[in-house]
Each structure stands twice: as structure tokens, then as C-alpha cells.
Design an enzyme around this catalytic site. Structure first.
Site, PDB file in Angstrom:
ATOM      1  CD  GLN A   1      -3.446  -4.418   6.448  1.00 19.14           C
ATOM      2  OE1 GLN A   1      -3.293  -3.465   5.719  1.00 19.14           O
ATOM      3  NE2 GLN A   1      -4.130  -5.486   6.084  1.00 19.14           N
TER       4      GLN A   1
ATOM      5  CE  LYS B   1      -3.836  -2.394   2.143  1.00 21.34           C
ATOM      6  NZ  LYS B   1      -4.541  -2.814   3.356  1.00 21.34           N
TER       7      LYS B   1
ATOM      8  CG  ASP C   1      -9.661   0.095   4.761  1.00 22.00           C
ATOM      9  OD1 ASP C   1      -9.457  -0.181   3.555  1.00 22.00           O
ATOM     10  OD2 ASP C   1      -8.938  -0.316   5.691  1.00 22.00           O
TER      11      ASP C   1
END
Ligand code: NAD
Length: 287
Positions: free
Chosen positions: A97, A53, A120
């Protein structure tokens, strides 16, 4: 090369090239999109995802900040870090994460991220907006799948779509997006009886299970569009390679379109994270 392949890598490259214009337009207005990625603990798969990422951000001209916390970090410390990032004007997107260490309450952490920076799309406000058919941030994996459908002109209106998996990250938002798009959607999961009777009806079949080669050719309707979200690592005895939830070699002979693993949904997920981060910066700039 399989004729009916949906090449996620090629589509991801195309989209990332297009993002450069948007990043340049923001730069001209004095804004560089910024993403903060928080990783708590040392899960090897998570370390790879975070590294990918961060390097995708660099390649796209997006500023990125990697925050590594010990596996035994307290929830208070993690929440304080998120509060700091919420207030930081250089950061437009915040990603924690998953999975988090067991002692940390995932929902509390995800809710602590400002909804405006929740790239997200896991914050309840953003989940609610998606459920109402008015999405703000769409979770990256199902968002990437919808982009694949668009790129291949998959007509979903009135079609039978079956999603295997009901996770908050993939299955549920995938189902919501397909409902919003006009498909007739069935969501299957670990308690579903006679799974194949559902999957065989599917014009569009999305597998997000986490079990290697779970979807076999006899479960697929001839001419279906098959999307394989699964990322499974085979055992060393089986070659140790990455493998999806779909038995690709057999199903590619039945499906009209199919995604490979690797090179399918994976690259699209990161691409849509970049898209959401750029969009967050554009919104902040009032674009
Ligand atoms: P999860 O474990 O949270 O959910 C798995 C789902 O599969 C559950 O809803 C469960 O009910 C269902 N399931 C399990 N056994 C089943 C069975 N026998 N029959 C029917 N349904 C069954 O996983 P997740 O986070 O949704 O991820 C699913 C897979 O997708 C994993 O392999 C994960 O690594 C992968 N993934 C890939 C990407 C990507 O970018 N390609 C992103 C996220 C997740």
C-alpha cells in the site's frame, strides 16, 4: 438518479459475481487465489483502503493476508517480507500500500515484488509490457476505467482523449491504455499551460488530479465522457464528505456520461485488483 451516470458500484458487483465462476474453477483444481497486502505505518486513508481490499477478497473467495508493519520499519525488514511472500506458493498477488513511510525507497520496494505477483502492475517489467502494448498486469484504477468504457460501449478509436494527471499509478498508465486502444491522447499536468484549451477538445476526459471540483463545466466539451478518478475529503466546514476532481453537479449537465464520487472509479479499482489476483493464480495453474 442522473440518466447519464456510469455506475461503478453496479458494474463492480456484476464483475465480482462473474469472478466467482473463475474462483470455483481454480478451487476445483486445488488452488485458492491468494493476495498479500502490506501496510507500513498508520495512514488512516491507507488503513481504510487495505481493510476494503481484504474484505473484498473474502467476499470473492480469495485468500488474503494482511501484513501490518510499524511506520519505522526498516527497508531491509520490508524487503525480507516481500522475499518471503515471493517464495510463498499460497500467495499469487502482492500489494504494497502506497504511500510508504518517507525513509523507504518506493521504487526499490516495488521492484522487489516478483513481476508474476505484481497485481498492482507497478513493477518496471509490467510497466514496460503495458507501454509496448502487450500488458501482463494493468494498474487497477485505469484498468477499471477501461472496463467502464467497455461496459458503456464508449468508442475510443480516433477519439480525442485528455488525461489530467501524470502519476505512475493513474495518469500515465491511463494514457498508455488509451493510446493502445486507438485514441489520440493528450496528457496534462501541473505544468500544462491553458489546461481548459486541452480539456475542451476532449471526447473522453479523465481527471486524476487530487483537487476537489477542479474540473468545471466550462472546461468540458458538450457530449464528452467524463471519468472522475479523484477522491478528496472535503473539510468539516464543507460537510466532510468525499468529493471527486470534477464538479459533478454542473458537469453532469454537459457530459454524455459521467462517473460519480463515491460509487464510480473507486469500487472498480478494488474489483480489478481481484481480477489481477485471480489472473495471477490462473497463470500459475497454466490456465
Ligand atoms: P498524484 O498526486 O500522484 O498526481 C496528481 C497529478 O495531478 C500530477 O501528475 C500533477 O501534475 C497533476 N496536477 C496537479 N495540479 C494540477 C493542475 N493545476 N493542473 C493540471 N494537473 C495538475 O495523484 P494520483 O495518485 O494520480 O491520484 C489522483 C487522484 O486520484 C487523487 O485524488 C487520488 O486520491 C485519486 N485516486 C483514486 C483512485 C480510485 O480508486 N478512485 C485510485 C488512485 C488515486
Amino acid at each position: 438518479m442522473t440518466q447519464n451516470l456510469i455506475d461503478g458500484k453496479a458494474l463492480a458487483d456484476e464483475l465480482r459475481t462473474a469472478f466467482k465462476t473463475r474462483v470455483a474453477a481454480l478451487a476445483a483444481r486445488g488452488c485458492r487465489p491468494g493476495l498479500a497486502v502490506i501496510l507500513a505505518g498508520e495512514n488512516p486513508a491507507s488503513q481504510v483502503y487495505v481493510r476494503n481490499k481484504v474484505s473484498a477478497c473474502e467476499a470473492a473467495g480469495i485468500y488474503s493476508q494482511k501484513i501490518l508493519l510499524a511506520a519505522d520499519v526498516s527497508q531491509e525488514t520490508l524487503l525480507a517480507k516481500i522475499a518471503e511472500l515471493n517464495a510463498n506458493p499460497a500467495i499469487h498477488g502482492i500489494l504494497v500500500q502506497l504511500p510508504l513511510p518517507r525513509h523507504i525507497h518506493e521504487e526499490t520496494v516495488l521492484e522487489a515484488i516478483s513481476a508474476e505477483k505484481d497485481v498492482d502492475g507497478f513493477h518496471a517489467e509490467n510497466v514496460g509490457a503495458l507501454a509496448q502494448g502487450n500488458p501482463r498486469f494493468i494498474p487497477c484504477t485505469p484498468y477499471g476505467v477501461m472496463k467502464m468504457f467497455e461496459a458503456h460501449k464508449v468508442d475510443w478509436v480516433g477519439k480525442e482523449a485528455v488525461v489530467i494527471g501524470r502519476s505512475n499509478i493513474v495518469g500515465k498508465p491511463m494514457a498508455l491504455l488509451l493510446i493502445n486502444a486507438g485514441a489520440t491522447v493528450t496528457v496534462c499536468h501541473s505544468k500544462t499551460r491553458d489546461l481548459a484549451s486541452h480539456t475542451r477538445r476532449a471526447d473522453i476526459l479523465v481527471a486524476a488530479v487530487g483537487k476537489p471540483r477542479f474540473v468545471t463545466a466550462d472546461m468540458v466539451k458538450p457530449g464528452a465522457v467524463v471519468i472522475d478518478v479523484g477522491i478528496n475529503r472535503l473539510s468539516p466546514e464543507e460537510g466532510g464528505k468525499l468529493c471527486g476532481d470534477v464538479d459533478f453537479e454542473a458537469v453532469k449537465n454537459v457530459a454524455a456520461l459521467i462517473t460519480p464520487v463515491p460509487g464510480g472509479v473507486g469500487p472498480m479499482t478494488i474489483t480489478m485488483l481481484l481480477a489481477n489476483t485471480i489472473e495471477a493464480a490462473e497463470r500459475r495453474m497454466g490456465a
